[in-house]
Design a protein around this motif. Sequence first.
Motif, short mmCIF file in Angstrom:
data_model
loop_
_atom_site.label_atom_id
_atom_site.label_comp_id
_atom_site.label_asym_id
_atom_site.label_seq_id
_atom_site.Cartn_x
_atom_site.Cartn_y
_atom_site.Cartn_z
N VAL A 196 0.84 -1.20 0.00
CA VAL A 196 0.00 0.00 0.00
C VAL A 196 0.87 1.25 0.00
N LEU A 197 1.92 1.21 0.81
CA LEU A 197 2.80 2.38 0.91
C LEU A 197 3.44 2.69 -0.45
N SER A 198 3.87 1.65 -1.15
CA SER A 198 4.51 1.91 -2.45
C SER A 198 3.48 2.42 -3.46
N GLN A 199 2.22 1.97 -3.33
CA GLN A 199 1.17 2.52 -4.20
C GLN A 199 0.91 3.99 -3.91
N ILE A 200 0.93 4.33 -2.61
CA ILE A 200 0.72 5.73 -2.23
C ILE A 200 1.82 6.60 -2.85
N LEU A 201 3.05 6.09 -2.75
CA LEU A 201 4.19 6.83 -3.28
C LEU A 201 4.07 7.00 -4.80
N GLN A 230 2.71 12.46 3.96
CA GLN A 230 2.70 13.18 2.68
C GLN A 230 3.71 12.55 1.73
N VAL A 231 3.45 12.70 0.46
CA VAL A 231 4.49 12.37 -0.53
C VAL A 231 5.17 13.69 -0.88
N VAL A 232 6.49 13.69 -0.71
CA VAL A 232 7.27 14.92 -0.89
C VAL A 232 8.28 14.70 -2.01
N SER A 233 8.25 15.60 -2.98
CA SER A 233 9.16 15.44 -4.12
C SER A 233 10.50 16.13 -3.81
N THR A 234 11.51 15.75 -4.58
CA THR A 234 12.85 16.32 -4.34
C THR A 234 12.86 17.82 -4.61
N ASP A 235 11.93 18.27 -5.46
CA ASP A 235 11.91 19.72 -5.71
C ASP A 235 10.98 20.48 -4.75
N SER A 266 4.59 18.87 -2.29
CA SER A 266 4.09 17.77 -1.47
C SER A 266 2.59 17.59 -1.67
N ILE A 267 2.14 16.38 -1.38
CA ILE A 267 0.70 16.09 -1.42
C ILE A 267 0.37 15.14 -0.28
N SER A 268 -0.72 15.46 0.41
CA SER A 268 -1.05 14.68 1.62
C SER A 268 -1.69 13.35 1.25
N TYR A 269 -1.68 12.41 2.21
CA TYR A 269 -2.37 11.13 2.02
C TYR A 269 -3.83 11.37 1.65
#
Lengths: 153, 763
Positions: B552-557, B575-580, B583-586
Amino acid sequence: MIQFQLNGKQVSANVRPGTTLLDFLRDKGYFSVKYGSDKGETGADTILVDGNMMNASLMLIHTVSGKNIETVESFAHGQDVHPLQDSFIEEGAIQCGYCTPGMVLAIESLAREKDNPNESDVKDVLAGVYCRCTGYVKPVKAAMNYLATGEPK
Amino acid sequence: MKIVGKKTRRVDGLSLAKGKAVFADDMPKKDYLYAKILHSPIAHGKIVSIDKSKALALDGIEIILTHEDFTPHYFTTAGQGYPEPSPRDTSMFNKTMRFVGDRVAVVAGESLEVVEEALALIDVEYEELPTIFDMGDSIDNDTVIHPGKDGFSFLHDASRNIAANISEELGDVQKGFNDSDYVFEGTYFTPYAQQCSIEPHITLTWLDENDRLIIRTATQVPYHVRRVVAEILDIPVGKIRVIKPRIGGGFGGKQEILNEEVCSAVTLNTGKPCRLEYTREEEFYAARSRHPQKVTYKIGLNKDLMMQSIDMEILQNCGGYGPHALTVMSVSASKTLALYRAPNVRIQANAVYTNLPPAGAYRGYGAPQGYFALESLMDEIAEQLNVDPIELRKKNYFREGEDVSIAKVLGEGREGFPVILQSNGIDACIDRGRELIDWDTLKNEKKSGIFRRGVGMATVAQASGIAGIDMGSVFIKMNEDGSFNLNMGATDLGTGSDTALAQIAAEVLDVPVDKMIVISSDTDTTPFDTGAYASSTTYVTGAAVKKAAEDVLSQILEQGKKLLEVDEATIENNQVVSTDGQSISYQDICTKSFYTDHQTQIQAVASKVSYDSPPPYNATFADVIVDTETGFVKVNKIVSITDSGQIINPQMSEGQAEGAIPQSLGMTLTEHMIFDDKGRPINTDFENYHIYTSIDMPEIIAEFVHTDEPTGPYGAKAVAEIPINGPAPAVANAIYNACGVRIRECPITPEKVLNGINQLPIK
């Protein structure tokens, strides 16, 4: 027709003579009061009658006329939880939870009856409520925390 | 780790504390039939005739079912994986009665009162048969308890009354004894003891709107209940739904298909809902208990105290039927023989039929019986060789990297899997326990006076699930508020597994535990699990939870990266946070995935079967006082130190040990099912069968030492059963230290102790 107080409300019961308080209460949906044995040893059927710990399975309904009955259903309303119940959760004093309502009532009766009860007093009242999961270690701790402060630590 | 290893409030704590309607019987029962079993009053005999006319004539009686209503179908009541490695020697209603309490009939009617009246009106004529009550008399007795059943699945030798047999040898045991400098032998006995869950067995059945059979029952094994009921009543599995609500303790007693099929038969035959609950008295003689065992250990050692040969012989009483007969003995052997290393090991074991109640699964599952023998004998050896009992043990433990060869030959009714030890914290357990009990002072102080204080210890192992058999599976799906449904077949019987498994999922998903919505043990809505036994849930199902959550975690990512339109991102604080830096919350990921962008349900299923079953280890120390005038033994203190790998929930794990200890002390000192000369149970209530109450409790210290088990979820091994193995031998050893009396038979009653004191050359 028998009339008594149940969790602060006046109730009238029109039931067959010979009905036990355990059967009556469970029939009315007070499921916190449970069957554990026929002789009351387990105390899964603990209720408070005029503030005293009693075994609902050993009481016939006609003996409670005019008395004040309390079950754990009266302890927490909606989302609120009684501090003693909260102490049980916080201390990990609940495993299967079958005996928990009886233990909560036992400790509450002690709290009302005695000033500054000690651990030995707690063990004495819990001797009337059998638990096969916890070894009473955490229930005693939960009780002591509640009795010391009225709040879980 | 943020959640694993930390205190977490139980996910079901609030509802249980409030006494909410969460147990099997907590339902309105309008229109229910009440059912009760008519039990055999005789220990052995054939039913000649049953006249139920008077009972049926009573107003309010709906149905009476007996063996005459069914074609015999043989099964085992043991709730085990399929094919069950227990003898298929029983049917729903037997024509031959094999113990007082065997099933004659079920009566169902509109009230318990009328049903009880009807039970007394059923006329049954029996032809009595000779009885066997002493397990020592069973093999090759003229009386055969299961005649004609030779060849029945997993039944070893019906004509000789042997339900199950184990004969295994590694190396050459006799040669090992010949080569040993010392050989010691001892025989030990443990009795029938009852699980005593405070909630008795209770089953409710009804037909739903599609005429499917719903079974709401207090069980540890919902999937086995579904399979076995389907088989017995000859209906498709898909027509049955088994629901396990909260249950009021199990301890193995509910690893049994005990009354579910009977209650179901009433519902199927009448179309009406039915309730069948055991009374406390029935729990004692018509449910299950711990198998009595006579265990003989013979151990050969060299002068350097290294073991050369271990020979173990078990005679086990399985009662009138054989649920768990083979596997309990197998565990007695495999769990004890996995502690000490010896090049030559032999096990010879027989489970025999008698006309007493069938025993079954009870926490520890044979290991407590085996360890009472082994760890008593270890102290006797140390005493006779005048060496420190701890040093003797430490010289012989299996160590990390070693191959516990016995595991391979003793599987669950078939060959097992090899165990190469990867974590063993026994030394740390001993060192900590020794300190907490004040071992060196108390062991060596002079014993005199009326009240004599002594200390004793025992070291024990168990396993983490059944290798290659136990399987857990899990389904996790994400909701748009960032919560997750965790649906699993695993069965929380009060142990707290729902919480521990939620912690594992929450740790992986990086959310608080209260974001996990746990639904467990419903055969319609949760995926398969073998059930709660063999200390398997945290280790086996926990690994399945971890796997599903990682998926599930890898799908969220992945979904987060798509929504952010980036190639690289990580997960931080829900949240998924990009290197730049975007971010976007769960919550946003799930909401967009449901309704607007890259639409999908983030979800995963996972199954886990483990071919490893790493042993947890424990050292138990007892501090006792013996009253030499009465023989009464008071336990002052028990210290129980366990290596269960990485602990998932420390508070709940302590609770497991704190609860297991008084169960073992009961078997050691006060609990014993007693039968009269007709096989009738004598002590079927808590006045006469004494379990530990709050005022009987000694001081208990339960702690854990840390090891990291590479095969377990987050390094975890099992917790639930192991703490029950140590107290019995530790107390017996402490009694010897206090007053010089060695008792080899549980329960260690004041009579036995006093008798021993009176036989001492110097008192």
